[in-house]
Enzyme design. Structure first.
Site, mmCIF file in Angstrom:
data_model
loop_
_atom_site.group_PDB
_atom_site.id
_atom_site.type_symbol
_atom_site.label_atom_id
_atom_site.label_comp_id
_atom_site.label_asym_id
_atom_site.label_seq_id
_atom_site.Cartn_x
_atom_site.Cartn_y
_atom_site.Cartn_z
ATOM 1 N N LYS A 70 -16.509 -2.305 -29.966
ATOM 2 C CA LYS A 70 -17.870 -2.737 -29.678
ATOM 3 C C LYS A 70 -17.927 -4.110 -29.014
ATOM 4 O O LYS A 70 -18.580 -4.289 -27.981
ATOM 5 C CB LYS A 70 -18.639 -2.765 -31.007
ATOM 6 C CG LYS A 70 -20.000 -3.365 -30.939
ATOM 7 C CD LYS A 70 -20.543 -3.568 -32.331
ATOM 8 C CE LYS A 70 -19.861 -4.759 -32.990
ATOM 9 N NZ LYS A 70 -20.581 -5.206 -34.187
ATOM 10 N N THR A 71 -17.228 -5.065 -29.611
ATOM 11 C CA THR A 71 -17.290 -6.434 -29.097
ATOM 12 C C THR A 71 -16.807 -6.488 -27.658
ATOM 13 O O THR A 71 -17.373 -7.183 -26.811
ATOM 14 C CB THR A 71 -16.422 -7.364 -29.964
ATOM 15 O OG1 THR A 71 -16.697 -7.076 -31.326
ATOM 16 C CG2 THR A 71 -16.745 -8.810 -29.681
ATOM 17 N N ASP A 89 -26.562 -7.807 -31.163
ATOM 18 C CA ASP A 89 -25.423 -7.254 -31.876
ATOM 19 C C ASP A 89 -25.851 -6.908 -33.303
ATOM 20 O O ASP A 89 -26.771 -7.525 -33.839
ATOM 21 C CB ASP A 89 -24.305 -8.305 -31.880
ATOM 22 C CG ASP A 89 -22.984 -7.716 -32.334
ATOM 23 O OD1 ASP A 89 -22.860 -6.475 -32.353
ATOM 24 O OD2 ASP A 89 -22.069 -8.495 -32.656
ATOM 25 N N GLU A 90 -25.191 -5.956 -33.936
ATOM 26 C CA GLU A 90 -25.492 -5.558 -35.320
ATOM 27 C C GLU A 90 -26.980 -5.249 -35.499
ATOM 28 O O GLU A 90 -27.611 -5.692 -36.459
ATOM 29 C CB GLU A 90 -25.075 -6.661 -36.311
ATOM 30 C CG GLU A 90 -23.645 -7.123 -36.199
ATOM 31 C CD GLU A 90 -22.634 -6.180 -36.855
ATOM 32 O OE1 GLU A 90 -23.001 -5.032 -37.203
ATOM 33 O OE2 GLU A 90 -21.476 -6.585 -36.982
ATOM 34 N N GLN A 95 -23.341 1.594 -40.876
ATOM 35 C CA GLN A 95 -22.881 0.351 -41.503
ATOM 36 C C GLN A 95 -24.041 -0.568 -41.853
ATOM 37 O O GLN A 95 -23.882 -1.778 -41.949
ATOM 38 C CB GLN A 95 -21.899 -0.376 -40.582
ATOM 39 C CG GLN A 95 -20.602 0.401 -40.389
ATOM 40 C CD GLN A 95 -19.575 -0.392 -39.608
ATOM 41 O OE1 GLN A 95 -19.035 -1.372 -40.093
ATOM 42 N NE2 GLN A 95 -19.322 0.027 -38.378
ATOM 43 N N ARG A 115 -12.258 -0.157 -43.141
ATOM 44 C CA ARG A 115 -11.556 -1.436 -42.954
ATOM 45 C C ARG A 115 -10.059 -1.214 -42.816
ATOM 46 O O ARG A 115 -9.327 -2.075 -42.343
ATOM 47 C CB ARG A 115 -11.779 -2.408 -44.132
ATOM 48 C CG ARG A 115 -13.186 -2.900 -44.369
ATOM 49 C CD ARG A 115 -13.866 -3.350 -43.134
ATOM 50 N NE ARG A 115 -14.672 -2.276 -42.583
ATOM 51 C CZ ARG A 115 -15.124 -2.263 -41.329
ATOM 52 N NH1 ARG A 115 -14.821 -3.243 -40.504
ATOM 53 N NH2 ARG A 115 -15.845 -1.263 -40.877
#
Length: 679
Positions: free
Chosen positions: A32-33, A218-219, A249, A610
């Site tokens: 994503k980043t 973002d997020e 998430q 994770r």
DNA sequence: GGGTCACCAGTTTTT
DNA sequence: CTGGTGACCC
């Protein structure tokens, strides 16, 4: 620059989509980043001026990393002028220029948790409702939640059935009034006031809409109603708004995040292009299969199926432990074994849990085994008393109307202004309606003030005024802070108060960290001043501060312990997801009070995703809780993972003094497991 | 101002 | 069982 060919087709599509709104559903570990930064670089390449680009994040870390990566890609000069900031710092920028329209002065203070708490406690005491600290916390919590929902003090409706809410109805307007009198705002105000400003003043809204033609968030799944409103105002109907996030998430409902923001985005912004990133570059196939299997049980979600081309990897191990201690011991055993077997470092392991209190058993065991570890979470740097004291001085110097901070330091270190004198000063101030600071300047007017106290007040006023002048010299900020700390003799006070000299030493060192923070600020800021430094440390919290922040902790070779919430966005070769029991995950509050099992399932999903190579799930059959032993049931989420992905094993046999009881409890537990795995 | 005792509550956290 | 807090006393 960057190479479009290094992206997968969906990533490439997201990067090159320039016009209109875009919803980018980015699964865990899907790069994503990289996509966001490439998208920004691509915009510049297409000739979009940097000034028109706005990227908003939730954390400073995310903002900093994004800015750094963009700079690496397109160069410093090409990135100059774009705004990559957190919601809060973006709002501070806007308020710094326009808050006078809301009746505040531009040198306003920003109140952090501790300042807010002090204020609410004082207000509760004033109305005679002080009842320990928990009430203050609850009231603050409600005020914060009201602000997140854009409910202003005069709009707050108490709920008759709920005693705290009637307290809030009384306190909230007073709280807001005090803040204004102190020329201070809290974190939630930063957002709420910015929204208010843009709504009340169309010229400002127009200004910012025109300035930021291209917006990225973002997020997005973590946005709350004020943030949503703010984005709508900035988008202003025309915009090229790109939101990036993962509904699976979304784990911050408790602080106001509304998952509906991401679920309804297409509806809110018509003609939205939707792109899903489902290829995962982090975890093995088995781990992804488990994650997919768990999360698909949530009804309200955007369907996504994570996949990888990197193979199935090791099975997921489920370790059923006797109790909490046994759980900790088994984690240690696995750490030793895997470290040796696969030649790993301690830094490759993470122990995750639902509640921070679960960390204790692991800490004890890690210490016992001499394994280095870092605990993420716990007390924040700027929450420490010794830091708050210095910051209170600086805030008072910057904004003498800030009475919460003024009172904090008026007699610290002791300068002979006792409690009764302070009471007299406060009473005089409220009777005559003169600010505390002004009363202190003419303290002789206050009745029953003895000479010694009056002199002490005089030298206090002198001290603050002197340093206000000194801090006005931008080139000497660091030296001035240094001199100030010496003149205050706070270090001596700390050594006097603290019995343990080692603890005292650490606290003094913490204060010295502030100097480091100042020098980093000076290096990075073209036109530094005290106000800017204070904003920085309120908003940016403990970044820059070498040994205390999360990031540098993660660089040590040590096992990481943290809550599932803190783990979002991170990855580890080996993950232990502990406390896989009903009551922990899902947490019992979510079962009996908030009824939001889906959010707990997302938390479980975050934990699973994770892990890069190995995932261990652990649970105990019994646990000591509030002193007494309690039987535990395996988490419902375990039964959602297909059995063929799991390798089950039990730890030591229970060694109870009563064999019958032991057999009975063990049997019932295995019956339960047998049912859930269908064997 | 510092020390002791009784009492209470106990999910997650950024800015 | 723990940790935090307020009341109370010297």
């Amino acid at each position: 620059m960057f190479d479009l060919n290094s992206l997968n087709p969906q990533q490439r599509e997201a990067v090159t989509h320039n016009k209109g709104s875009l919803l980018l559903l980015a699964g865990a570990g899907s790069g994503k980043t990289r996509v966001i930064t490439c998208r920004i670089a691509h915009l510049r390449q297409q000739g979009v001026p940097a000034e028109q680009i706005l990227a908003v994040t939730f954390t400073n870390k995310a903002a900093r990393e994004m800015a750094e990566r963009v700079q690496e890609m397109i160069g410093r000069s090409s990135a100059k002028g774009m705004v990559i900031a957190t919601f809060h710092s973006l709002c501070v920028r806007i308020l710094k220029t326009h808050i006078n329209r809301l009746g505040f002065k531009k040198n306003f203070s920003i109140y952090a948790a501790a300042d807010q708490q002090r204020l609410v406690r004082d207000l509760l005491r004033e109305i005679g409702a002080e009842n320990g600290s928990s009430d203050a916390d609850q009231v603050l919590w409600r005020i914060s939640s009201a602000k997140n929902h854009l409910i202003f003090p005069d709009q707050y409706q108490p709920d008759g059935r709920d005693p705290i809410s009637s307290l809030v109805a009384t306190i909230y307007p007073r709280y807001q009034k005090s803040l204004k009198a102190f020329n201070a705002v809290d974190f939630d105000d930063l957002l709420m006031f910015t929204v208010q400003l843009l709504e009340q003043y169309p010229d400002l809204q127009k200004h910012y809409c025109e300035r930021f033609q291209y917006q990225m968030v973002d997020e997005y799944q973590d946005t709350n109603p004020v943030q949503y409103r703010l984005l709508k105002l900035l988008a202003g109907g025309h915009s090229n708004l790109c939101v990036v996030g993962d509904d699976d998430q979304s784990i911050y409902a408790f602080r106001g995040a509304d998952i509906a923001n991401i679920l309804d985005f297409e509806h809110d912004f018509p003609d939205t292009k939707v792109i899903k990133l489902e290829q995962n570059y982090r975890s093995t196939g088995n781990i992804l299969a488990a994650a997919n299997a768990v999360i698909k049980n949530n009804q309200k979600r955007k369907e996504k199926v994570l996949w990888t081309d990197s193979g199935a990897g090791a099975k997921i191990e489920y370790l059923l432990c006797e109790d909490g201690e046994d759980e900790a011991r088994q984690v240690m055993e696995k750490i030793h074994a895997e470290k040796y077997r696969r030649n790993l470092n301690y830094g490759d392991f993470a122990i995750l849990y639902r509640t921070n209190s679960q960390s204790r058993a692991f800490e004890e065991q890690l210490r016992y085994e001499n394994i280095p570890y870092v605990l993420i979470g716990g007390q924040q740097f700027f929450d420490r008393k010794e830091i708050k004291d210095v910051v209170a001085y600086l805030k008072t110097i910057q904004n003498p109307a800030d009475e919460v901070n003024l009172l904090r330091i008026l007699n610290y270190p002791k300068r002979g202004i006792g409690e009764s004198s302070i009471d007299r000063i406060i009473r005089y101030s409220s009777d005559k309606n003169i600010s505390l600071w002004n009363v202190l300047q003419q303290v002789n007017q206050v009745p029953e003030m003895n000479d010694r106290t009056a002199t002490a007040c005089g030298s206090f006023v002198d001290l603050i005024q002197r340093y206000r002048k000194h801090f006005k010299q931008p080139l000497r900020l660091l030296e001035t802070l240094q001199e100030f700390l010496i003149e205050l003799k706070l270090a001596a006070e700390i050594y006097r108060q603290e019995k343990d000299p080692q603890v005292a030493k650490r606290r003094v060192e913490n204060q010295e960290e502030l100097l480091n923070s100042m020098s980093v600020y000076l290096e990075r800021t073209p036109q530094p001043d005290l106000a800017g430094f204070l904003d920085r440390i309120s908003l940016f919290d403990d970044e820059n501060l070498g040994k205390n922040d999360k990031e540098s902790k993660l660089k040590l070779d040590a096992v990481t312990l943290m809550s599932l919430h803190s783990s979002k966005g991170l990855e580890f070769p080996v993950v232990f997801l502990t406390g896989m029991e009903e009551g922990f995950l899902p947490h019992k509050k979510s079962i009996y009070e908030t009824f939001d099992i889906d959010e707990e399932r997302r938390l479980c999903y975050v934990g699973i995703t994770r892990a890069k190579q190995q995932l261990f799930l652990l649970g105990a059959q019994q646990r000591r809780k509030y002193g007494k032993l309690e039987q535990r049931e395996a988490s419902r989420f375990l039964s959602e993972i297909p059995e063929d992905l799991l390798q089950k094993s039990t730890g030591e046999k229970p060694r109870s003094s009563n064999p019958d009881e032991e057999a009975a409890s063990a049997n019932s537990f295995f019956d339960n497991i047998g049912q859930m795995f269908g064997d």
